[in-house]
Design a protein around this motif. Structure first.
Motif, mmCIF file in Angstrom:
data_model
loop_
_atom_site.group_PDB
_atom_site.id
_atom_site.type_symbol
_atom_site.label_atom_id
_atom_site.label_comp_id
_atom_site.label_asym_id
_atom_site.label_seq_id
_atom_site.Cartn_x
_atom_site.Cartn_y
_atom_site.Cartn_z
ATOM 1 N N THR A 307 41.094 38.220 34.615
ATOM 2 C CA THR A 307 40.469 38.815 35.788
ATOM 3 C C THR A 307 40.070 37.751 36.802
ATOM 4 O OG1 THR A 307 39.613 40.648 34.454
ATOM 5 C CG2 THR A 307 38.573 40.272 36.583
ATOM 6 N N SER A 311 41.603 37.423 40.524
ATOM 7 C CA SER A 311 40.675 37.522 41.660
ATOM 8 C C SER A 311 40.754 36.291 42.552
ATOM 9 C CB SER A 311 39.242 37.716 41.151
ATOM 10 O OG SER A 311 39.138 38.885 40.373
ATOM 11 N N SER A 352 44.258 42.171 49.587
ATOM 12 C CA SER A 352 43.320 41.416 48.753
ATOM 13 C C SER A 352 42.086 42.257 48.448
ATOM 14 C CB SER A 352 42.911 40.115 49.461
ATOM 15 O OG SER A 352 44.019 39.266 49.637
ATOM 16 N N LEU A 356 41.018 43.418 44.620
ATOM 17 C CA LEU A 356 39.663 43.125 44.144
ATOM 18 C C LEU A 356 38.918 44.413 43.794
ATOM 19 C CD1 LEU A 356 38.627 40.270 46.607
ATOM 20 C CD2 LEU A 356 39.217 40.049 44.182
ATOM 21 N N VAL A 359 40.162 45.504 40.440
ATOM 22 C CA VAL A 359 39.576 44.670 39.386
ATOM 23 C C VAL A 359 38.128 45.081 39.121
ATOM 24 C CG1 VAL A 359 38.842 42.318 38.806
ATOM 25 C CG2 VAL A 359 41.100 42.714 39.799
#
Length: 477
Positions: A307, A311, A352, A356, A359
């Motif tokens: 992760t 990220s 992006s 994110l 995630v």
């Protein structure tokens, strides 16, 4: 085959997505040629051989004398001004196909991402949230309405998104159709012949996928081949003699890597402030988090280390995207970056945010046990996206402004006047054209501008194409 569960929220998302994109399709019906379209047509017409030979010679000339994006120049080499004699119908068909491919590639990427996190049933909602942001934060007219911009930026970008989507499918979803793997490799070769911004995005994204696949102990042979091929293609593009010729024209003091690095970071920070001030970005993130919150696959596959890698890796994508431009132009302020390059930067920032959010949503899924109706939350998120925006922000959204300019006749009338001007120039027996009352620019559309000085290159290109000595215009008062 398992039947997909399509909810009312999905139908609503598809309907709203169509509404957002529709004005851009309508605008494609009013396009005209402009600028590089004419100057390149003049160069191509002077090259001997049939259409294919001329296109190859043209791409080679530009590779050696102006820039390394050979595939984009090859597309430009098949100039519709030469092939159709200036017929705008072909240009408008190309623009429509370009927009269809752009939307489809974005949907394909969303489909793969939602499949990976185990929430394919929410793909339409995630797709809508992404479309809402991309097509409303700005009007990227140079990649939608300009043939040269489509060839140089939009088409390579579509290839980039399709390539990444397919590599994700093969790597994380065990796709194993050999012919698709071969086609994808061909697309990589073509994509690396686009502008270096897109090439940089491709290399970096494939490297990131390779690293994550390696950490997860998945099969990495194919993605490694894809990365190596993209890297070799990037080198071939970057070392083109034409890149250095062009840079010497822009800045003859040399290449300033340090300045490009600083300006890249500065521009990203400035654009982030603009994007994060939009509630549409916030709503998109909420929708993605909710979808990922109820994911099952991603939470099992991604541990803490993976992760963190994902990220941090995705956060660097915008920097990789804008750096080639800043290096080529020795550092530019945000306001000086052309519309076509800003599209690439904005997309990298938005995607992006999306990754994110995925995630974070997956992390919430591991840490919390709260279970409520996801469709209810997603519908409420859509309502937030639409209703929480005040009237002024809605009216200033790019798709709304575009539709307004179509409905009120500004864009159709502007297109008609430009077409009449071109017809007048073409049919005039005069070698020197003086035209009073040239239409002023129209917002949210590709404005066609010429100068009152006939020696400006756009005027000279137009004059050269129509075999005139000089063209001078004055604008409407």
């Amino acid at each position: 085959m398992k039947k997909e569960n399509i909810s009312k929220a999905d139908y609503l998302a598809v309907f709203l997505s169509v509404l957002i994109i529709l004005p851009y399709f309508i605008c494609c019906l009013f396009l005209n040629y402009y600028a590089d379209d004419f100057s390149m047509a003049i160069e191509i017409s002077s090259i001997s051989g049939n259409s294919i030979v001329r296109a190859i010679k043209f791409a080679y000339y530009y590779y050696m004398n102006w820039q390394g994006c050979w595939f984009s120049m090859l597309i430009d080499g098949f100039s519709p001004l030469i092939l159709t004699g200036g017929n705008t119908v072909f240009l408008r068909i190309v623009a429509i196909v370009n927009l269809i491919l752009l939307v489809f590639s974005i949907y394909r990427l969303v489909l793969m991402l939602t499949e990976i996190i185990g929430e394919r049933n929410h793909k339409f909602l995630c797709f809508f949230s992404l479309i809402f942001v991309i097509f409303n934060i700005g009007c990227y007219k140079e990649i939608l309405y300009w043939y040269t911009g489509m060839a140089g930026y939009s088409i390579p970008f579509v290839l980039y998104v399709l390539i990444v989507s397919e590599v994700l499918r093969i790597t994380f979803l065990n796709g194993n159709l050999k012919y698709r793997k071969v086609v994808n490799l061909v697309l990589i070769i073509l994509c690396t012949g686009g502008v270096l911004q897109v090439v940089g995005m491709l290399c970096y994204t494939l490297l990131l996928i390779l690293i994550i696949a390696f950490i997860q102990k998945r099969k990495t042979r194919y993605v490694a081949v894809c990365f190596v091929l993209s890297f070799v293609g990037a080198i071939f593009n970057a070392v083109a003699p034409g890149n250095y010729v062009r840079h010497s024209v822009i800045d003859n003091t040399g290449i300033h890597i340090d300045q490009a690095m600083v300006q890249s970071l500065k521009v990203i920070i400035q654009e982030l402030r603009i994007l994060t001030s939009s509630i549409s970005i916030c709503a998109m993130v909420i929708i993605i988090i909710v979808a990922a919150k109820y994911g099952h696959k991603m939470q099992k596959d991604f541990d803490v280390k993976q992760t963190i890698v994902l990220s941090l890796g995705i956060v660097l994508l915008p920097y990789v995207t804008i750096f080639p431009y800043q290096l080529g132009y020795s550092g530019s302020e945000l306001g000086d970056i052309p519309n076509r390059s800003m599209f690439l930067l904005d997309f990298s920032l938005i995607i992006s945010f999306m990754i994110l959010a995925f995630v974070f949503g997956a992390w919430l899924s591991r840490k919390t046990d709260l279970r409520i109706d996801t469709n209810l939350i997603l519908v409420l998120s859509l309502v937030l996206l639409i209703m929480a925006i005040d009237h002024q922000m809605i009216s200033n959204a790019a798709s709304v402004r575009t539709f307004h300019n179509i409905r009120t006749g500004y864009i159709p009338e502007y297109s008609r006047k430009i077409s009449e001007f071109y017809d007048m120039v073409d049919n005039s027996d005069d070698e020197e054209i003086v035209f009073d009352g040239f239409p002023n620019e129209v917002s949210y559309f590709q404005s066609i501008t010429y100068d009152e000085n006939p020696d400006v290159w756009t005027n000279k290109a137009l004059a050269g194409y129509y075999n005139k000595k000089r063209i001078r215009i004055t604008y409407e008062q």
